[in-house]
Design an enzyme around this catalytic site. Structure first.
Site, PDB file in Angstrom:
ATOM      1  N   GLU A 245      -8.150   0.564   4.111  1.00  0.00           N
ATOM      2  CA  GLU A 245      -6.916   0.649   3.251  1.00  0.00           C
ATOM      3  C   GLU A 245      -6.837   0.198   2.230  1.00  0.00           C
ATOM      4  OE1 GLU A 245      -4.004   2.056   4.267  1.00  0.00           O
ATOM      5  OE2 GLU A 245      -2.682   0.629   3.009  1.00  0.00           O
TER       6      GLU A 245
ATOM      7  N   TRP B 195       1.113  -9.406   7.793  1.00  0.00           N
ATOM      8  CA  TRP B 195       1.285  -7.842   7.773  1.00  0.00           C
ATOM      9  C   TRP B 195       0.017  -7.338   8.526  1.00  0.00           C
ATOM     10  CZ3 TRP B 195      -2.081  -4.181   5.958  1.00  0.00           C
ATOM     11  CH2 TRP B 195      -3.299  -4.561   5.495  1.00  0.00           C
TER      12      TRP B 195
ATOM     13  N   ASP C 256       2.277  25.050  -5.768  1.00  0.00           N
ATOM     14  CA  ASP C 256       2.972  23.837  -5.081  1.00  0.00           C
ATOM     15  C   ASP C 256       1.994  23.203  -4.063  1.00  0.00           C
ATOM     16  OD1 ASP C 256       4.889  22.088  -3.716  1.00  0.00           O
ATOM     17  OD2 ASP C 256       6.591  23.487  -4.200  1.00  0.00           O
TER      18      ASP C 256
ATOM     19  N   THR D 233     -18.569   0.236  -7.642  1.00  0.00           N
ATOM     20  CA  THR D 233     -17.467  -0.084  -8.330  1.00  0.00           C
ATOM     21  C   THR D 233     -17.887  -0.602  -9.679  1.00  0.00           C
ATOM     22  OG1 THR D 233     -16.576  -0.939  -6.391  1.00  0.00           O
ATOM     23  CG2 THR D 233     -15.683  -1.844  -8.518  1.00  0.00           C
TER      24      THR D 233
ATOM     25  N   SER E  89      -9.047   6.737 -14.928  1.00  0.00           N
ATOM     26  CA  SER E  89     -10.154   7.819 -15.414  1.00  0.00           C
ATOM     27  C   SER E  89      -9.434   8.936 -16.283  1.00  0.00           C
ATOM     28  CB  SER E  89     -10.912   8.378 -14.294  1.00  0.00           C
ATOM     29  OG  SER E  89     -11.483   7.220 -13.750  1.00  0.00           O
TER      30      SER E  89
ATOM     31  N   HIS F 178     -15.965  -8.375   7.417  1.00  0.00           N
ATOM     32  CA  HIS F 178     -16.137  -9.606   6.509  1.00  0.00           C
ATOM     33  C   HIS F 178     -14.603 -10.261   6.513  1.00  0.00           C
ATOM     34  CE1 HIS F 178     -15.051  -6.599   2.950  1.00  0.00           C
ATOM     35  NE2 HIS F 178     -13.887  -7.042   3.557  1.00  0.00           N
ATOM     36  N   HIS F 179     -13.861  -9.507   7.005  1.00  0.00           N
ATOM     37  CA  HIS F 179     -12.439 -10.396   7.136  1.00  0.00           C
ATOM     38  C   HIS F 179     -12.415 -11.331   8.201  1.00  0.00           C
ATOM     39  CE1 HIS F 179     -10.442  -7.572   4.329  1.00  0.00           C
ATOM     40  NE2 HIS F 179     -11.250  -6.639   4.744  1.00  0.00           N
TER      41      HIS F 179
ATOM     42  N   HIS G 262       7.273  -8.973   3.295  1.00  0.00           N
ATOM     43  CA  HIS G 262       6.796  -8.820   1.965  1.00  0.00           C
ATOM     44  C   HIS G 262       5.388  -7.672   2.013  1.00  0.00           C
ATOM     45  CE1 HIS G 262       5.112  -9.423  -2.099  1.00  0.00           C
ATOM     46  NE2 HIS G 262       4.083 -10.034  -1.687  1.00  0.00           N
TER      47      HIS G 262
ATOM     48  N   LYS H 165     -18.325   2.266 -11.979  1.00  0.00           N
ATOM     49  CA  LYS H 165     -17.027   2.887 -12.214  1.00  0.00           C
ATOM     50  C   LYS H 165     -16.786   1.910 -13.779  1.00  0.00           C
ATOM     51  CE  LYS H 165     -14.093   4.721  -9.667  1.00  0.00           C
ATOM     52  NZ  LYS H 165     -14.516   6.291  -9.346  1.00  0.00           N
TER      53      LYS H 165
ATOM     54  N   TYR I 202      -9.203   0.334  -0.200  1.00  0.00           N
ATOM     55  CA  TYR I 202      -9.442   1.650  -0.897  1.00  0.00           C
ATOM     56  C   TYR I 202      -8.477   2.750  -0.934  1.00  0.00           C
ATOM     57  CZ  TYR I 202     -13.347  -1.594  -1.171  1.00  0.00           C
ATOM     58  OH  TYR I 202     -14.374  -2.583  -1.202  1.00  0.00           O
TER      59      TYR I 202
ATOM     60  N   HIS J  58      -9.663  -2.232   6.061  1.00  0.00           N
ATOM     61  CA  HIS J  58     -10.596  -2.184   4.782  1.00  0.00           C
ATOM     62  C   HIS J  58     -10.567  -1.004   3.943  1.00  0.00           C
ATOM     63  CE1 HIS J  58     -12.734  -4.344   1.812  1.00  0.00           C
ATOM     64  NE2 HIS J  58     -13.379  -3.575   1.747  1.00  0.00           N
TER      65      HIS J  58
ATOM     66  N   ARG K 181      -2.804 -20.248   3.192  1.00  0.00           N
ATOM     67  CA  ARG K 181      -1.647 -19.451   3.019  1.00  0.00           C
ATOM     68  C   ARG K 181      -0.761 -19.158   4.127  1.00  0.00           C
ATOM     69  NH1 ARG K 181      -4.739 -13.472   4.397  1.00  0.00           N
ATOM     70  NH2 ARG K 181      -2.914 -12.823   3.746  1.00  0.00           N
TER      71      ARG K 181
ATOM     72  N   SER L  61       3.803   9.499   8.208  1.00  0.00           N
ATOM     73  CA  SER L  61       4.053  10.136   6.724  1.00  0.00           C
ATOM     74  C   SER L  61       2.858  10.195   5.993  1.00  0.00           C
ATOM     75  CB  SER L  61       5.009   9.380   6.228  1.00  0.00           C
ATOM     76  OG  SER L  61       5.132   9.594   4.976  1.00  0.00           O
ATOM     77  N   SER L  62       1.833   9.260   6.031  1.00  0.00           N
ATOM     78  CA  SER L  62       0.690   9.263   5.302  1.00  0.00           C
ATOM     79  C   SER L  62      -0.109  10.109   5.703  1.00  0.00           C
ATOM     80  CB  SER L  62       0.089   7.859   5.381  1.00  0.00           C
ATOM     81  OG  SER L  62       0.811   6.720   4.623  1.00  0.00           O
TER      82      SER L  62
END
Lengths: 539, 41
Positions: free
Chosen positions: A268, A155, A119, A341, A281, A315-316, A90, A344, A270, A266, A463, A182-183
């Site tokens: 990722e 994950w 293009d 943040t 925006s 922090h993880h 998932h 924004k 963002y 981390h 979890r 790909s990314s």
């Protein structure tokens, strides 16, 4: 300033067939070749969007299987091993298959049209980077059927667990390699397109915020996807080639994996939220009929978020036993992110302030995004406090937090963007009534699903567990009911968008939204196959 | 797209690709040693 004045492009003029080029160059391919060999940014964008929605359904189905098992304490349907596989897949499918490709789809569709390019810079590479994704998705899906099943390491694929699993783990590693490649190709394409192919007069500080947020996201991708690739390659060599990167018995260090992974992981987060900021925006000013408040500060805040995202990874890992000085550093550095943040969020609210606001569905999803994403941001701030994080680490509090960020954040913005630009994509207006139903059902069911998880986490529910103590039953049942409601609500979205693609609904004007600004609204709806072959002059 | 634009695109793309490969190689070959592991030195 983000607003642009286009010198000589009027509706219809941006299309390709008015320039007298040879027909061979302009011929629109048909049949399966159009899609398999697609080099047109709009076709590739459409394929990305379709692919990511299919993956959203696959990942969502896995989530509903998880919630079904969790409806009651005890094991009803699945053994814990299979439950862990569902949990892992998932996460991987949603992150790498649904959210990231959907933003690449938006980038393909909108960036060339917003900067006045004909293009993307590398059209063939664009095709290749898309077609890697279905291959990777197939590998992930068939991994359920290999001996031992799919990977069940979460994950994050933490070592040493990931070094010990069956062939499903290898398939996951290869699939993530393909999706990462790909990314990276997509990111290179975005950077080169934005830097080299803007229309004359379209300076960087005139670009729409969506292009800015994607440019910064693309740099993040360039910097961190190779880190993930290296981390999972190390797992692969530990599994098959005798290295001991993460094997303590061989002189390695399992915690090293967490450092390397979260150095990717981390930023990722963002990568999955900055383009969402760009979409919101675009929409908030359009439906407030005002210019975006503080355009330059938005650009700098986005850049600041990106830079800070590189220095907060541990922090993880507060519970891995780092020194107190390390905990303090990562705690305060993480808290710093709330400043850009906050800038924004302030700017979006200031844009709405005294605006002539209307609440069509894109605006509803954007306002919903600002409100609910901010709640996710606040719980992130709470989690950044090391003593609290140590208490709620790996509990449902964390699950609630990141779903508030990634569902109410990324997914709500994606829905907002889809409703905002679907008239441009299809030439048809969506059914406003159905879309509003979709919004309200999604907003309510989302909160029924995930809000109780805060309480579950604070009460100690871990979890990734298939079973739980009876005291957690009520909140789990609320979450399961909400999840099924949320899942079914998305069929409304599918129906509403498909109606547009099938040519049903009111014909859309070139600029269907009164307050919308930008080059994409200067071409007809639907956007012609070729646009801006002669670059527009932007003043 | 003009030939000049193609040339600039190719150069920019190659620079970005080089950055990607360099980061991958550094993390794989030097990262563990720098971050305290001793698997490869």
């Amino acid at each position: 300033m983000s607003s642009v004045t286009v010198d000589h492009v009027s509706p219809g003029q941006g299309q390709g067939h008015d320039h007298g080029h040879d027909d061979h160059h302009h011929a629109i391919p048909s049949g399966w070749r159009r899609w398999l060999f697609a080099t047109n940014h709009k076709d590739i964008g459409t394929m990305y969007l379709i692919f990511s929605f299919i993956m959203l359904l696959e990942g969502g189905t896995l989530a509903l299987l998880l919630r079904t098992e969790l409806f009651e304490p005890g094991l009803q349907f699945f053994q814990p091993e299979l439950f862990n596989q569902f949990t892992t897949m998932h996460g991987i499918i949603m992150v790498f298959g649904a959210i990231m490709p959907s933003f690449v789809g938006f980038a393909n569709w909108m960036i060339p049209m917003q900067i006045g390019a004909s293009d993307m810079a590398f059209a063939r590479m664009n095709n290749f980077s898309f077609w890697l994704l279905p291959v990777a998705a197939t590998m992930l899906t068939i991994s359920f059927f290999v001996p031992g099943g799919a990977t069940a390491a979460g994950w994050t694929l933490y070592a040493p667990l990931s070094a010990q699993m069956g062939p499903g783990m290898d398939l996951a590693i290869f699939a993530i390699h393909l999706m990462g490649a790909s990314s990276i190709m997509g990111a290179i394409n975005v950077i080169v397109t934005v830097l080299n192919m803007r229309a004359p007069g379209m300076t960087l500080m005139k670009m729409p915020m969506f292009c800015w947020t994607w440019l910064i996201t693309a740099f993040l991708l360039i910097a961190v996807m190779p880190v993930l690739a290296a981390a999972i390659t190390m797992v692969l060599t530990d599994r098959h080639f005798g290295t001991g990167f993460f094997n303590a018995a061989a002189g390695g260090d399992p915690v090293l994996y967490q450092h390397v992974f979260w150095f990717f992981g981390h930023p990722e987060v963002y990568i999955m939220i900055l383009p969402a900021f760009g979409i919101v925006s675009a929409i908030v000013p359009a439906f407030s009929r005002k210019k975006l408040f503080g355009y330059a500060s938005m650009v700098y805040a986005t850049s600041a978020i990106a830079v800070l995202s590189f220095i907060v990874w541990a922090h993880h890992m507060f519970t891995t036993g780092m020194p107190v000085t390390g905990q303090l550093y990562f705690m305060y550095a993480t808290m710093l992110i709330s400043i850009p943040t906050g800038v924004k969020v302030f700017n979006w609210v200031a844009t709405m302030w005294r605006g002539s606001m209307t609440f069509e569905t894109p605006m509803l999803f954007s306002v919903g995004f600002i409100f609910v994403f901010t709640m996710g941001g606040f719980t992130g701030l709470i989690l950044s406090v090391a003593p609290i994080d140590i208490q709620v680490h790996d509990t449902y509090y964390v699950v609630a937090h990141f779903h508030y960020v990634l569902v109410a954040g990324s997914l709500f913005a994606l829905f907002a963007g889809a409703y905002y630009w679907v008239p441009k994509w299809t030439g048809r207006m969506y059914n406003e009534k159905l879309a509003k139903w979709h919004f309200w059902m999604t907003l309510i069911s989302f909160n029924i699903t995930f809000f109780p998880m805060h309480f579950l986490g604070l009460a100690g529910m871990p979890r990734r567990y298939a079973d739980y103590a009876a005291q957690f039953t009520t909140f789990h049942q609320m979450a399961t009911i909400g999840a099924f409601w949320f899942g079914l609500s998305q069929l409304l979205f599918l129906y509403t968008i498909l109606r547009c693609y099938r040519g049903k609904g009111e014909v859309a004007a070139a600029k269907p939204w009164e307050g919308a600004e930008g080059l994409e609204w200067t071409v007809p709806s639907p956007a012609p196959f070729h646009t801006f072959e002669t670059p527009p002059e932007v003043k | 797209m003009t030939p000049e634009q193609r040339r600039r695109n190719r150069i920019t793309g190659l620079i970005l690709l080089a950055i990607v490969l360099a980061i991958f190689a550094w993390i794989f070959f030097r990262g563990p040693a720098t971050l305290g592991g001793v698997a490869i030195n």
